[in-house]
Design a protein around this motif. Structure first.
Motif, PDB file in Angstrom:
ATOM      1  N   ILE A 230     -25.223  -2.956  -0.032  1.00  0.00           N
ATOM      2  CA  ILE A 230     -24.384  -3.448  -1.119  1.00  0.00           C
ATOM      3  C   ILE A 230     -23.219  -2.472  -1.248  1.00  0.00           C
ATOM      4  O   ILE A 230     -23.426  -1.272  -1.417  1.00  0.00           O
ATOM      5  CB  ILE A 230     -25.175  -3.533  -2.435  1.00  0.00           C
ATOM      6  CG1 ILE A 230     -26.273  -4.583  -2.323  1.00  0.00           C
ATOM      7  CG2 ILE A 230     -24.243  -3.832  -3.606  1.00  0.00           C
ATOM      8  CD1 ILE A 230     -27.241  -4.602  -3.491  1.00  0.00           C
ATOM      9  N   GLY A 231     -22.006  -2.979  -1.117  1.00  0.00           N
ATOM     10  CA  GLY A 231     -20.856  -2.092  -1.200  1.00  0.00           C
ATOM     11  C   GLY A 231     -19.561  -2.814  -0.966  1.00  0.00           C
ATOM     12  O   GLY A 231     -19.518  -4.027  -0.761  1.00  0.00           O
ATOM     13  N   ALA A 232     -18.489  -2.047  -0.975  1.00  0.00           N
ATOM     14  CA  ALA A 232     -17.158  -2.598  -0.765  1.00  0.00           C
ATOM     15  C   ALA A 232     -16.815  -2.589   0.710  1.00  0.00           C
ATOM     16  O   ALA A 232     -17.209  -1.682   1.447  1.00  0.00           O
ATOM     17  CB  ALA A 232     -16.129  -1.780  -1.529  1.00  0.00           C
ATOM     18  N   VAL A 233     -16.079  -3.592   1.127  1.00  0.00           N
ATOM     19  CA  VAL A 233     -15.499  -3.633   2.465  1.00  0.00           C
ATOM     20  C   VAL A 233     -14.001  -3.468   2.274  1.00  0.00           C
ATOM     21  O   VAL A 233     -13.373  -4.219   1.523  1.00  0.00           O
ATOM     22  CB  VAL A 233     -15.818  -4.958   3.190  1.00  0.00           C
ATOM     23  CG1 VAL A 233     -15.096  -5.033   4.517  1.00  0.00           C
ATOM     24  CG2 VAL A 233     -17.316  -5.110   3.395  1.00  0.00           C
ATOM     25  N   LYS A 234     -13.446  -2.441   2.920  1.00  0.00           N
ATOM     26  CA  LYS A 234     -12.006  -2.190   2.837  1.00  0.00           C
ATOM     27  C   LYS A 234     -11.352  -2.825   4.058  1.00  0.00           C
ATOM     28  O   LYS A 234     -11.761  -2.568   5.194  1.00  0.00           O
ATOM     29  CB  LYS A 234     -11.727  -0.691   2.813  1.00  0.00           C
ATOM     30  CG  LYS A 234     -12.297   0.000   1.599  1.00  0.00           C
ATOM     31  CD  LYS A 234     -12.103   1.498   1.687  1.00  0.00           C
ATOM     32  CE  LYS A 234     -12.928   2.188   0.626  1.00  0.00           C
ATOM     33  NZ  LYS A 234     -13.058   3.615   0.866  1.00  0.00           N
ATOM     34  N   LEU A 235     -10.354  -3.640   3.808  1.00  0.00           N
ATOM     35  CA  LEU A 235      -9.650  -4.356   4.864  1.00  0.00           C
ATOM     36  C   LEU A 235      -8.208  -3.862   4.876  1.00  0.00           C
ATOM     37  O   LEU A 235      -7.409  -4.230   4.022  1.00  0.00           O
ATOM     38  CB  LEU A 235      -9.726  -5.858   4.604  1.00  0.00           C
ATOM     39  CG  LEU A 235     -11.166  -6.368   4.450  1.00  0.00           C
ATOM     40  CD1 LEU A 235     -11.227  -7.570   3.547  1.00  0.00           C
ATOM     41  CD2 LEU A 235     -11.758  -6.651   5.805  1.00  0.00           C
ATOM     42  N   LYS A 236      -7.893  -2.984   5.845  1.00  0.00           N
ATOM     43  CA  LYS A 236      -6.553  -2.395   5.921  1.00  0.00           C
ATOM     44  C   LYS A 236      -5.662  -3.306   6.741  1.00  0.00           C
ATOM     45  O   LYS A 236      -6.011  -3.687   7.848  1.00  0.00           O
ATOM     46  CB  LYS A 236      -6.620  -1.007   6.527  1.00  0.00           C
ATOM     47  CG  LYS A 236      -7.461  -0.072   5.674  1.00  0.00           C
ATOM     48  CD  LYS A 236      -7.208   1.354   5.997  1.00  0.00           C
ATOM     49  CE  LYS A 236      -8.034   2.198   5.061  1.00  0.00           C
ATOM     50  NZ  LYS A 236      -7.282   3.220   4.423  1.00  0.00           N
ATOM     51  N   LYS A 237      -4.509  -3.632   6.164  1.00  0.00           N
ATOM     52  CA  LYS A 237      -3.568  -4.542   6.812  1.00  0.00           C
ATOM     53  C   LYS A 237      -2.321  -3.789   7.251  1.00  0.00           C
ATOM     54  O   LYS A 237      -2.101  -2.650   6.838  1.00  0.00           O
ATOM     55  CB  LYS A 237      -3.212  -5.683   5.857  1.00  0.00           C
ATOM     56  CG  LYS A 237      -4.443  -6.482   5.418  1.00  0.00           C
ATOM     57  CD  LYS A 237      -4.070  -7.675   4.632  1.00  0.00           C
ATOM     58  CE  LYS A 237      -3.909  -8.791   5.655  1.00  0.00           C
ATOM     59  NZ  LYS A 237      -3.710 -10.100   5.054  1.00  0.00           N
ATOM     60  N   GLU A 238      -1.510  -4.465   8.063  1.00  0.00           N
ATOM     61  CA  GLU A 238      -0.244  -3.861   8.485  1.00  0.00           C
ATOM     62  C   GLU A 238       0.622  -3.608   7.256  1.00  0.00           C
ATOM     63  O   GLU A 238       0.575  -4.355   6.292  1.00  0.00           O
ATOM     64  CB  GLU A 238       0.478  -4.788   9.456  1.00  0.00           C
ATOM     65  CG  GLU A 238      -0.179  -4.820  10.824  1.00  0.00           C
ATOM     66  CD  GLU A 238       0.593  -5.653  11.814  1.00  0.00           C
ATOM     67  OE1 GLU A 238       1.099  -5.072  12.789  1.00  0.00           O
ATOM     68  OE2 GLU A 238       0.674  -6.874  11.585  1.00  0.00           O
ATOM     69  N   GLY A 239       1.392  -2.551   7.304  1.00  0.00           N
ATOM     70  CA  GLY A 239       2.231  -2.212   6.165  1.00  0.00           C
ATOM     71  C   GLY A 239       1.544  -1.295   5.177  1.00  0.00           C
ATOM     72  O   GLY A 239       2.083  -0.985   4.131  1.00  0.00           O
ATOM     73  N   GLY A 240       0.314  -0.886   5.464  1.00  0.00           N
ATOM     74  CA  GLY A 240      -0.390   0.057   4.619  1.00  0.00           C
ATOM     75  C   GLY A 240      -1.152  -0.528   3.446  1.00  0.00           C
ATOM     76  O   GLY A 240      -1.783   0.203   2.692  1.00  0.00           O
ATOM     77  N   GLN A 241      -1.094  -1.842   3.245  1.00  0.00           N
ATOM     78  CA  GLN A 241      -1.833  -2.421   2.120  1.00  0.00           C
ATOM     79  C   GLN A 241      -3.314  -2.553   2.457  1.00  0.00           C
ATOM     80  O   GLN A 241      -3.684  -2.735   3.604  1.00  0.00           O
ATOM     81  CB  GLN A 241      -1.242  -3.765   1.713  1.00  0.00           C
ATOM     82  CG  GLN A 241      -1.174  -4.778   2.832  1.00  0.00           C
ATOM     83  CD  GLN A 241      -0.284  -5.953   2.480  1.00  0.00           C
ATOM     84  OE1 GLN A 241       0.440  -5.932   1.512  1.00  0.00           O
ATOM     85  NE2 GLN A 241      -0.332  -6.973   3.291  1.00  0.00           N
ATOM     86  N   THR A 242      -4.150  -2.451   1.431  1.00  0.00           N
ATOM     87  CA  THR A 242      -5.591  -2.550   1.589  1.00  0.00           C
ATOM     88  C   THR A 242      -6.128  -3.611   0.648  1.00  0.00           C
ATOM     89  O   THR A 242      -5.784  -3.634  -0.533  1.00  0.00           O
ATOM     90  CB  THR A 242      -6.270  -1.201   1.272  1.00  0.00           C
ATOM     91  OG1 THR A 242      -5.765  -0.207   2.167  1.00  0.00           O
ATOM     92  CG2 THR A 242      -7.780  -1.285   1.433  1.00  0.00           C
ATOM     93  N   GLU A 243      -6.966  -4.481   1.184  1.00  0.00           N
ATOM     94  CA  GLU A 243      -7.652  -5.476   0.373  1.00  0.00           C
ATOM     95  C   GLU A 243      -9.120  -5.071   0.294  1.00  0.00           C
ATOM     96  O   GLU A 243      -9.651  -4.438   1.207  1.00  0.00           O
ATOM     97  CB  GLU A 243      -7.510  -6.870   0.992  1.00  0.00           C
ATOM     98  CG  GLU A 243      -6.084  -7.363   0.991  1.00  0.00           C
ATOM     99  CD  GLU A 243      -5.934  -8.732   1.631  1.00  0.00           C
ATOM    100  OE1 GLU A 243      -6.758  -9.101   2.494  1.00  0.00           O
ATOM    101  OE2 GLU A 243      -4.992  -9.440   1.256  1.00  0.00           O
ATOM    102  N   LEU A 244      -9.785  -5.439  -0.786  1.00  0.00           N
ATOM    103  CA  LEU A 244     -11.181  -5.094  -0.993  1.00  0.00           C
ATOM    104  C   LEU A 244     -12.021  -6.349  -1.153  1.00  0.00           C
ATOM    105  O   LEU A 244     -11.560  -7.339  -1.717  1.00  0.00           O
ATOM    106  CB  LEU A 244     -11.349  -4.229  -2.239  1.00  0.00           C
ATOM    107  CG  LEU A 244     -10.674  -2.863  -2.238  1.00  0.00           C
ATOM    108  CD1 LEU A 244     -10.784  -2.221  -3.608  1.00  0.00           C
ATOM    109  CD2 LEU A 244     -11.279  -1.965  -1.181  1.00  0.00           C
ATOM    110  N   ALA A 245     -13.258  -6.265  -0.670  1.00  0.00           N
ATOM    111  CA  ALA A 245     -14.218  -7.349  -0.867  1.00  0.00           C
ATOM    112  C   ALA A 245     -15.553  -6.726  -1.255  1.00  0.00           C
ATOM    113  O   ALA A 245     -15.958  -5.708  -0.694  1.00  0.00           O
ATOM    114  CB  ALA A 245     -14.379  -8.178   0.403  1.00  0.00           C
TER     115      ALA A 245
END
Length: 135
Positions: free
Chosen positions: A47-62
């Motif tokens: 159980i935890g967060a998944v960090k999704l790093k995208k181009e341009g330095g932005q990060t999305e979380l799930a």
């Protein structure tokens, strides 16, 4: 910059599908970071967060509640019993679930399934942390 396709899927359907430059996930044996071209592997998720790093330095979380991550050089699949991206998490509902789980754990009655209440607490905290970005 190289990218890899990431899919997060639950029994209710797809939750996330996009190109990312890196995935960071919490497995049962520790945190892993996966880049495009990674060797194939499968690992159980905690159980935890998944960090999704995208181009341009932005990060999305799930917020992911267990499951598995399957890594291939060109695609990463996350199969989870439940998952939510940060923007879709209902913070009030997550805080209510946290309060219910804490109350169950404090009652210390014999008929309370302690492990189930503890997991509910972890899931609620995970959702709150992901929604608030406290990762």
């Amino acid at each position: 910059m190289k990218t890899v396709t990431v899919n997060i899927v639950t029994p209710d359907g797809p939750v996330y599908d996009a190109e990312v430059t890196m995935v960071i996930a919490k497995t049962t044996s520790g945190e892993i970071g996966v880049l495009p071209g990674h060797i194939p592997m499968v690992a159980p998720l905690a159980i935890g967060a998944v960090k999704l790093k995208k181009e341009g330095g932005q990060t999305e979380l799930a917020a992911v509640n267990g499951g598995f991550i399957e890594v291939r050089p060109d695609k990463i699949s996350i199969l989870a019993p439940s998952a939510e991206v940060a923007e879709t998490i209902d913070l009030a509902r997550a805080k209510a679930a946290l309060a219910r789980a804490e109350q169950r754990l404090q009652q210390k009655q014999d008929n309370i399934d302690f492990k189930r209440a503890e997991l509910a607490l972890q899931r609620a905290l995970n959702r709150i942390n992901v929604q608030e970005g406290n990762i």
